[in-house]
Design an enzyme around this catalytic site. Sequence first.
Site, mmCIF file in Angstrom:
data_model
loop_
_atom_site.group_PDB
_atom_site.id
_atom_site.type_symbol
_atom_site.label_atom_id
_atom_site.label_comp_id
_atom_site.label_asym_id
_atom_site.label_seq_id
_atom_site.Cartn_x
_atom_site.Cartn_y
_atom_site.Cartn_z
ATOM 1 N N HIS A 39 47.672 45.431 37.483
ATOM 2 C CA HIS A 39 47.574 43.894 37.584
ATOM 3 C C HIS A 39 47.729 43.811 39.171
ATOM 4 O O HIS A 39 47.018 43.398 40.152
ATOM 5 C CB HIS A 39 48.912 43.540 37.712
ATOM 6 C CG HIS A 39 48.560 43.550 36.346
ATOM 7 N ND1 HIS A 39 49.789 44.406 34.886
ATOM 8 C CD2 HIS A 39 48.327 42.775 34.950
ATOM 9 C CE1 HIS A 39 49.915 44.040 34.252
ATOM 10 N NE2 HIS A 39 48.913 42.969 33.672
ATOM 11 N N GLU A 150 39.246 45.685 33.111
ATOM 12 C CA GLU A 150 37.860 46.129 32.783
ATOM 13 C C GLU A 150 38.445 47.116 31.350
ATOM 14 O O GLU A 150 37.781 47.647 30.413
ATOM 15 C CB GLU A 150 36.095 47.187 33.376
ATOM 16 C CG GLU A 150 35.734 46.671 34.019
ATOM 17 C CD GLU A 150 34.697 47.652 34.820
ATOM 18 O OE1 GLU A 150 35.011 48.585 34.717
ATOM 19 O OE2 GLU A 150 33.812 46.971 35.624
ATOM 20 N N MET A 186 46.076 52.148 32.351
ATOM 21 C CA MET A 186 47.334 51.605 33.168
ATOM 22 C C MET A 186 47.419 50.171 31.844
ATOM 23 O O MET A 186 46.625 49.766 31.968
ATOM 24 C CB MET A 186 47.571 51.134 34.674
ATOM 25 C CG MET A 186 48.064 52.073 35.194
ATOM 26 S SD MET A 186 48.598 51.390 36.811
ATOM 27 C CE MET A 186 48.661 53.461 37.386
#
Length: 296
Positions: A39, A150, A186
């Site tokens: 993020h 993605e 992640m």
Amino acid sequence: MTTPILRSLTELRTLTRAWRLAGQSIGVVPTMGALHDGHLSLAERAKAECDRVIVTIFVNPKQFNNPDDLAKYPRTEESDAVKLAPLAVDAIWAPSGDQMYPAGFATTVSVAGLTDVLCGAHRPGHFDGVATVVTKLFLQTQADRAYFGEKDFQQLQVVRRMALDLDIPTHVVGCATVREADGLAMSSRNLRLQPQARVAAATLYRVLSDAAGQLEQGADWTALREAAADRLLATGFDEIEYLDLRATDDLRALTAPEAGARLFAACWIGGVRLIDNLPVPGQALRKRTDPVRLSA
Ligand code: PAF
């Protein structure tokens, strides 16, 4: 510097109106919180490309088809704000459930086709929830650019389609998946992996990379798929929801790689659902002439 956390649409609109009047561009990074480096890399990219950046934090009940999953979803707003502080984004938009979906809310945004497969086939209603909330987030923030990872590749394509179809002037930017040192993509869900499952979870990336490499060398997908599934199950994965070779643009199933082919997987390990995807090397660079191609 602490980032202002906005809870009311009036506050948000006052801010975005002032930015627009000053001729400043706005970037948005939609999240459900539990922020990780993936993020933060989206927010960094937004900072580099836009005058103003809003990170949204909203755990969207409409995209959870499983109430247990919604209940267990990590809510870590305080530490999220601490992680965002060094990036100096301009605002965190963290509306309440009632602000986002007031009594009487009755609208659903539904994207046909792209949502019938992969996660859409296994999580009924999930992408309606995503498309509905992302439409609202785009309109609420008036963003010029929106940043998505993605890792959720199907989500990225669904959001692109939605913005295109609804003439929403927000450019959707797809950003490369950020991975742990061992390759695990992640994800906020990784926090729920027990130590042994966490170690085994990295096999998903290795299996996909090996399969992508073998496909490039001309291996047969049917045999490769079976071997890849066996390897995942032998490493400790409990269930494979899907392990597919698909076209990037419209996500149609492929039996052999072609330009723009991509591998997609969703698997369960230790009660946690993990997803990942990788392009098949050598395929992404060749140009397709498909008319339904979505903008990059
Ligand atoms: O990817 C997510 O975190 C969510 O699906 C999103 C895009 C923030 C919508 O709730």
